[in-house]
Design a protein around this motif. Structure first.
Motif, short mmCIF file in Angstrom:
data_model
loop_
_atom_site.label_atom_id
_atom_site.label_comp_id
_atom_site.label_asym_id
_atom_site.label_seq_id
_atom_site.Cartn_x
_atom_site.Cartn_y
_atom_site.Cartn_z
N GLU A 18 87.76 7.91 26.36
CA GLU A 18 88.48 8.00 25.09
C GLU A 18 89.92 7.50 25.18
O GLU A 18 90.64 7.52 24.20
CB GLU A 18 88.41 9.43 24.56
N THR A 19 90.33 7.02 26.35
CA THR A 19 91.65 6.41 26.46
C THR A 19 91.58 4.90 26.25
O THR A 19 92.62 4.27 26.06
CB THR A 19 92.29 6.68 27.84
N CYS A 23 81.84 17.35 31.68
CA CYS A 23 83.09 18.06 32.03
C CYS A 23 83.27 19.32 31.18
O CYS A 23 83.53 20.39 31.71
CB CYS A 23 84.30 17.16 31.80
N CYS A 76 79.91 15.12 27.19
CA CYS A 76 80.36 14.98 28.58
C CYS A 76 79.95 16.21 29.39
O CYS A 76 79.81 17.31 28.86
CB CYS A 76 81.86 14.73 28.65
N LYS A 85 92.93 5.23 35.72
CA LYS A 85 93.11 4.85 34.32
C LYS A 85 93.04 3.33 34.26
O LYS A 85 93.33 2.63 35.23
CB LYS A 85 94.43 5.36 33.75
N ASP A 102 88.74 8.23 31.74
CA ASP A 102 88.46 8.88 30.46
C ASP A 102 88.16 7.80 29.43
O ASP A 102 89.04 7.05 29.04
CB ASP A 102 89.66 9.73 30.04
N ILE A 134 81.85 12.80 23.27
CA ILE A 134 82.75 11.69 23.55
C ILE A 134 82.35 10.54 22.63
O ILE A 134 81.24 10.02 22.71
CB ILE A 134 82.65 11.25 25.03
N HIS A 185 82.55 8.39 33.00
CA HIS A 185 83.58 9.15 32.28
C HIS A 185 83.88 10.46 32.99
O HIS A 185 82.99 11.11 33.54
CB HIS A 185 83.09 9.46 30.86
N HIS A 186 85.12 10.87 32.91
CA HIS A 186 85.51 12.23 33.28
C HIS A 186 86.74 12.58 32.45
O HIS A 186 87.60 11.73 32.22
CB HIS A 186 85.82 12.34 34.77
N CYS A 187 86.82 13.83 31.96
CA CYS A 187 87.96 14.26 31.16
C CYS A 187 89.21 14.45 32.02
O CYS A 187 90.32 14.47 31.49
CB CYS A 187 87.63 15.56 30.43
N ASP A 188 89.04 14.62 33.33
CA ASP A 188 90.16 14.71 34.27
C ASP A 188 89.93 13.63 35.33
O ASP A 188 89.60 13.93 36.48
CB ASP A 188 90.22 16.10 34.90
N PRO A 189 90.11 12.36 34.94
CA PRO A 189 89.72 11.25 35.81
C PRO A 189 90.70 11.02 36.95
O PRO A 189 91.82 11.53 36.95
CB PRO A 189 89.75 10.06 34.85
#
Length: 123
Positions: A95-96, A109, A107, A67, A93, A114, A60-64
């Motif tokens: 959560e997407t 990040c 996370c 997608k 991400d 999460i 995971h990354h909040c600014d991946p």
């Protein structure tokens, strides 16, 4: 195909680019077995969960940099959301895609919990 590597010699692993990828290009086709219930390593694709060896190592990354794309009637894949350099860790991400994570986590990040996109934030 991107390669799985240990991160900083630790027990957890990640998926890393085996070449440079341009924004919008396919980084990885997510092949594997579909299951009804989520696991710690599955990726939600519609109402099913995909267990993919390589996909299970995408962190995971909040600014991946990728997608998850789930096209109708074809195999899901990771698409680059920006240019990715050789050796860069592949991330998306959670959560997407994940309605509810089996193992919520804070996370690295932003320190945010999460939990998935359809779950009220837990305290």
């Amino acid at each position: 195909m991107p390669v799985i590597k240990k991160i900083n010699g630790e027990n957890h692993k990640g998926l890393f680019a085996d070449q440079a990828y341009d924004n919008g290009s396919v980084v990885l086709f997510l092949s594997g077995n579909y299951i009804a219930e989520p696991t710690r390593t599955s990726i939600q694709a519609g109402d099913k969960h995909l267990e993919s060896v390589e996909g299970g190592h995408v962190n995971h990354h909040c600014d991946p940099n990728t997608k998850v794309i789930v096209p109708n009637f074809t195999m899901p894949f990771l698409a680059a959301t920006r240019n990715i350099e050789l050796g860069e860790e592949i991330t998306f991400d959670y959560e997407t895609t994940e309605e509810e994570l089996v193992s919520p986590f804070k996370c690295e990040c932003h320190g945010r919990l999460i939990v998935g996109y359809n779950v009220f934030q837990r305290i």
